[in-house]
Write a protein that holds these residues in place. Sequence first.
Motif, PDB file in Angstrom:
ATOM      1  N   ASN A   1      29.371  69.473  22.619  1.00  0.00           N
ATOM      2  CA  ASN A   1      30.197  68.263  22.554  1.00  0.00           C
ATOM      3  C   ASN A   1      30.175  67.680  21.149  1.00  0.00           C
ATOM      4  OD1 ASN A   1      30.775  68.351  25.338  1.00  0.00           O
ATOM      5  ND2 ASN A   1      28.813  67.390  25.779  1.00  0.00           N
ATOM      6  N   ALA A   2      31.283  67.792  20.436  1.00  0.00           N
ATOM      7  CA  ALA A   2      31.369  67.291  19.065  1.00  0.00           C
ATOM      8  C   ALA A   2      31.331  65.766  19.051  1.00  0.00           C
ATOM      9  CB  ALA A   2      32.646  67.776  18.407  1.00  0.00           C
ATOM     10  N   PHE A   3      30.568  65.198  18.119  1.00  0.00           N
ATOM     11  CA  PHE A   3      30.603  63.746  17.931  1.00  0.00           C
ATOM     12  C   PHE A   3      31.548  63.373  16.807  1.00  0.00           C
ATOM     13  CE2 PHE A   3      26.932  65.051  15.357  1.00  0.00           C
ATOM     14  CZ  PHE A   3      27.158  64.396  14.166  1.00  0.00           C
ATOM     15  N   LEU A   4      32.000  64.362  16.018  1.00  0.00           N
ATOM     16  CA  LEU A   4      32.998  64.151  14.980  1.00  0.00           C
ATOM     17  C   LEU A   4      33.996  65.287  15.004  1.00  0.00           C
ATOM     18  CD1 LEU A   4      30.992  63.097  11.779  1.00  0.00           C
ATOM     19  CD2 LEU A   4      32.549  61.686  13.109  1.00  0.00           C
TER      20      LEU A   4
ATOM     21  N   PHE B   1      27.538  55.717  15.959  1.00  0.00           N
ATOM     22  CA  PHE B   1      28.431  55.023  15.023  1.00  0.00           C
ATOM     23  C   PHE B   1      28.689  55.897  13.801  1.00  0.00           C
ATOM     24  CE2 PHE B   1      26.059  51.846  17.373  1.00  0.00           C
ATOM     25  CZ  PHE B   1      27.087  51.063  17.880  1.00  0.00           C
ATOM     26  N   THR B   2      28.976  57.162  14.042  1.00  0.00           N
ATOM     27  CA  THR B   2      29.182  58.089  12.934  1.00  0.00           C
ATOM     28  C   THR B   2      30.642  58.111  12.517  1.00  0.00           C
ATOM     29  OG1 THR B   2      29.445  59.896  14.502  1.00  0.00           O
ATOM     30  CG2 THR B   2      27.250  59.591  13.534  1.00  0.00           C
TER      31      THR B   2
ATOM     32  N   SER C   1      21.972  59.351  10.550  1.00  0.00           N
ATOM     33  CA  SER C   1      20.666  58.751  10.821  1.00  0.00           C
ATOM     34  C   SER C   1      20.462  58.741  12.334  1.00  0.00           C
ATOM     35  CB  SER C   1      20.631  57.322  10.265  1.00  0.00           C
ATOM     36  OG  SER C   1      19.423  56.702  10.577  1.00  0.00           O
ATOM     37  N   GLY C   2      19.392  59.355  12.785  1.00  0.00           N
ATOM     38  CA  GLY C   2      19.096  59.379  14.212  1.00  0.00           C
ATOM     39  C   GLY C   2      19.812  60.457  14.990  1.00  0.00           C
ATOM     40  N   VAL C   3      20.550  61.318  14.317  1.00  0.00           N
ATOM     41  CA  VAL C   3      21.270  62.391  14.994  1.00  0.00           C
ATOM     42  C   VAL C   3      20.454  63.672  14.993  1.00  0.00           C
ATOM     43  CG1 VAL C   3      23.350  63.849  14.944  1.00  0.00           C
ATOM     44  CG2 VAL C   3      23.535  61.402  14.478  1.00  0.00           C
ATOM     45  N   GLY C   4      19.736  63.936  13.927  1.00  0.00           N
ATOM     46  CA  GLY C   4      18.996  65.185  13.797  1.00  0.00           C
ATOM     47  C   GLY C   4      19.880  66.265  13.221  1.00  0.00           C
ATOM     48  N   ALA C   5      19.488  67.513  13.411  1.00  0.00           N
ATOM     49  CA  ALA C   5      20.245  68.645  12.888  1.00  0.00           C
ATOM     50  C   ALA C   5      21.596  68.753  13.596  1.00  0.00           C
ATOM     51  CB  ALA C   5      19.457  69.930  13.055  1.00  0.00           C
ATOM     52  N   VAL C   6      22.578  69.319  12.888  1.00  0.00           N
ATOM     53  CA  VAL C   6      23.924  69.448  13.451  1.00  0.00           C
ATOM     54  C   VAL C   6      24.429  70.878  13.326  1.00  0.00           C
ATOM     55  CG1 VAL C   6      24.517  67.032  12.990  1.00  0.00           C
ATOM     56  CG2 VAL C   6      25.114  68.784  11.303  1.00  0.00           C
TER      57      VAL C   6
END
Length: 176
Positions: free
Chosen positions: A131-134, A167-168, A86-91
Amino acid sequence: FELNFAGADSKYSLVESGATNLRFELANTPGVNAASVATTLEGGNDYTVVFAGSVLQNAATATVYADRYFPTSATKAQIRFVNATSGVGAVDTVVNKVASITNIAQNTASKYIEIDAGTASFAIAERGSSNAFLSFPVVVNPQTDASTIPIAAGAGYTIFAMGQKGFTRGVIVRDN
């Protein structure tokens, strides 16, 4: 067919095929609909249902994904990614340090792709970012190589990116 509720303890459950309305209720407010999705479930198929978004902002959603991976060679497995953020957009995704599936819109699943069985590493970044968030996996056993996870030949996996921006969390589930 069976449903999988993506999470650490969820398993596939047998349910009736046909038209249905799947509802999600929070444990602390039973009887109150937090999100629902109307769908038609075909017999003999597996499905994954994801509850995502913000309940506090009345923006929670439920989405149904068909688990349709096909047999592979004796040395391959299949994976797909689900963007339930939610709030990240496309990945964009990275598999074994190589750019893989790109532009996975919010509340959608990628197609399955084949990868070599054995061990693999995964990362997920906002569309266009390096930059990976996960990154997977979460360290479960510091005695082992925490940069990869075992991937069984002939199996299908779904890798979920979930939560709100900043907060993923990630979850990997072996499909039925």
